[in-house]
Design a protein around this motif. Structure first.
Motif, PDB file in Angstrom:
ATOM      1  N   SER B  50      53.287 -29.365  23.457  1.00 54.30           N
ATOM      2  CA  SER B  50      54.633 -28.330  23.278  1.00 54.30           C
ATOM      3  C   SER B  50      55.784 -28.083  24.999  1.00 54.30           C
ATOM      4  CB  SER B  50      55.219 -27.940  22.006  1.00 54.30           C
ATOM      5  OG  SER B  50      54.572 -26.685  22.574  1.00 54.30           O
ATOM      6  N   SER B  54      59.193 -30.041  25.777  1.00 59.40           N
ATOM      7  CA  SER B  54      59.874 -29.254  25.802  1.00 59.40           C
ATOM      8  C   SER B  54      60.937 -29.255  26.535  1.00 59.40           C
ATOM      9  CB  SER B  54      59.723 -27.701  25.824  1.00 59.40           C
ATOM     10  OG  SER B  54      59.347 -26.899  26.821  1.00 59.40           O
ATOM     11  N   LEU B 175      57.797 -26.513  18.075  1.00 58.92           N
ATOM     12  CA  LEU B 175      58.987 -27.454  19.484  1.00 58.92           C
ATOM     13  C   LEU B 175      60.069 -27.189  18.347  1.00 58.92           C
ATOM     14  CD1 LEU B 175      57.734 -30.643  21.343  1.00 58.92           C
ATOM     15  CD2 LEU B 175      58.548 -28.236  21.910  1.00 58.92           C
TER      16      LEU B 175
END
Lengths: 179, 353
Positions: B50, B54, B175
């Motif tokens: 993540s 991101s 996420l």
């Protein structure tokens, strides 16, 4: 039981509408579209305070601002230089008012006043990490908010400057009278 | 004006209970992660994924893609690419592993020869350490571990399959709903500590994201340089050695040395021509020079601001608790702890003074 369920269901809905309306009507977020307000809503915090509870205290670390959703708040400053610090109420805030916005641009600054809940208070909190998140994910919305923030801070600076000039005049007048 | 002073005390008491409950909940969550097998590696890998994804998801979102669509798109593309790469390199890796398995008796024997050679050169040490048969100990260790490694390889793969399936699943929701989840968690924090903890979360999040991205970039560059260098001189097991060097590079200071050891042993056993040996050492050296003089000052040092002693102590503590995984996650954990302690100290000392 069923009534209770429906009551809660609609109350929650009502509260969401209230938050949306509050954000839409807040000077800092004026000019944001419906979609942007919805995005902003997903990036704010709802905080509840009991009567007599501090929202923040003078000297605390400040990372953001609050908008009053419900209740009344007193903002006061304490003169800590004297031996017996005395608190002086500067202003009373009610639904729709916002405060503490300078902390959004300060880097790890201390709060210059205290905010105290007078009754059951609900606030919408908008903090530096939330602003960064908005700028990172939706820069155009972020820029709109930051511009408004600059406008508000500029206006406050102008007001302060004006007050200082008035105070200077008063001091000069007192000095002339005493001579 | 001293309003509501007795009520204030009651409120502070209530908030302290609330804070204890919050800290207790967090502690229970971490305890559950550590105690339940395969949950901790899955979660750690999910965090890594993540943090890596991101910035890309945010970039897509900035370009008018909906967040859910951006995440799904990224997962589909990455999944497809990984499947493609695996289908290309897995025959190569399995061929290399089979070759290594067949060659392992020869390498064990060779390693023994090197150790025996050292022992005969340093006979005087026998007077100091007594008649300790170091060579025999190493041989026993290598024979038992090499054998069991190849036997348990399918088991290791099937075990890590759980992690490999769970991690992307967790990462997807981290996420998509991470913002909402952290907001729900922060809602439990008492009002008095809310801004401090929110700020702390933000700082730790920023720092961890930076460290993870920087360390992985560093490992990938080291791995790529080693692979390219060894491939140029047709060194055996180049891909395996590159992956090993990249992984061990995640361990600061000792990692790069551990990463080069297998290649040196292979070169010594195969009696590699001295020019190839020098080129092999130069490849590892070049990878480290690029790492030390370019990647660390430009990327890592700006993010990880830890004293070398702190780094070494953190690695030792990490290795004691969780072995190699502990050594790898020691630096991010130490950085997070540093941010937490500094923030709490500032809050307690500076802001209250």
């Amino acid at each position: 039981m069923v009534d209770l369920f429906w009551q809660n269901f609609f109350r929650k809905d009502l509260q969401e509408t209230q938050i949306h309306e509050l954000l839409k009507n807040c000077y800092l977020f004026e000019g944001l579209s419906r979609r942007e307000i919805k995005f902003l809503r997903s990036n704010v915090h709802i905080r509840d305070y009991k009567p007599g509870e501090f929202i923040f205290k003078q000297g605390d670390l400040g990372v953001g601002m609050y908008i009053v959703l419900k209740g009344h708040i007193n903002i006061y400053v304490e003169d800590r230089s004297s031996e017996e610090p005395e608190a002086q109420v500067i202003t009373n805030l009610k639904e729709g008012d916002f405060f503490g916005e300078s902390a959004l641009v300060d880097s790890n600054e201390k709060r210059t006043a205290s905010a105290l809940a007078q009754d059951q208070v609900r606030c919408v909190g908008f903090f530096k990490p939330d602003l960064f998140e908005i700028i990172e994910r939706n820069p155009s919305t972020g820029v709109k908010i930051v511009l408004r923030l600059c406008e508000v801070l500029g206006r406050r600076l102008k007001e302060t400057g004006h007050k200082i000039t008035e105070l200077r005049k008063e001091i000069q007048l007192i000095a002339q009278q005493s001579e | 004006m001293k309003p509501f002073s007795s009520r204030q005390k009651k409120l502070i008491r209530e908030q302290n209970i609330q804070l204890t409950a919050f800290v207790g909940l967090m502690f229970l969550f971490f305890l559950m992660l550590i105690k339940i097998e395969s949950l901790l590696p899955s979660f750690l890998l999910a965090f890594v994924i993540s943090y890596l994804f991101s910035p890309i998801v945010n970039y897509l979102e900035r370009n008018e893609f909906k967040r859910q669509i951006s995440i799904s798109l990224l997962f589909v593309i990455t999944g497809g690419l990984l499947a493609l790469i695996t289908s290309i390199i897995s025959p190569m890796i399995s061929q290399q592993l089979t070759l290594l398995q067949l060659d392992s008796p020869r390498y064990i024997e060779g390693t023994m020869r090197i150790i025996k050679g050292f022992e005969s050169r340093f006979v005087f040490l026998n007077d100091i350490i007594g008649n300790y048969d170091f060579g025999q100990q190493v041989e026993d260790f290598l024979r038992s571990n090499m054998g069991s490694f190849f036997e348990s390889l399918p088991k290791i793969v099937s075990k890590s399959l759980t992690t490999l399936i769970l991690a992307p699943f967790f990462a997807f929701f981290m996420l998509r709903d991470g913002n909402k989840m952290s907001r729900k968690m922060l809602a439990l924090v008492p009002n008095r500590h809310f801004e401090l903890i929110l700020n702390l979360f933000h700082q730790i999040n920023q720092q961890l994201g930076g460290i993870i991205r920087a360390r992985l970039l560093e490992a990938a560059i080291v791995g790529a340089v080693v692979w390219f260098g060894l491939w140029l001189i047709s060194f055996p097991y180049a891909p395996l050695l590159a992956v090993f060097a990249a992984l061990t590079n995640l361990i600061p200071y000792v990692g790069p040395i551990i990463g080069a050891v297998p290649a040196i042993i292979i070169a010594l056993i195969n009696s590699t021509p001295s020019i190839d040996f020098i080129l092999m050492v130069a490849t590892y050296g070049l990878a480290q020079i690029i790492d030390i003089f370019f990647i660390i000052p430009m990327v890592v040092a700006r993010i990880v601001d830890l004293h070398p002693i702190t780094v070494v102590v953190a690695i030792i503590i990490g290795s004691q608790f969780m072995g190699v995984l502990g050594m790898i996650i020691a630096i991010p954990v130490a950085s997070a702890l540093k941010v937490t302690l500094i923030s709490i100290y500032d809050h307690l000392v500076e802001f209250k003074s």
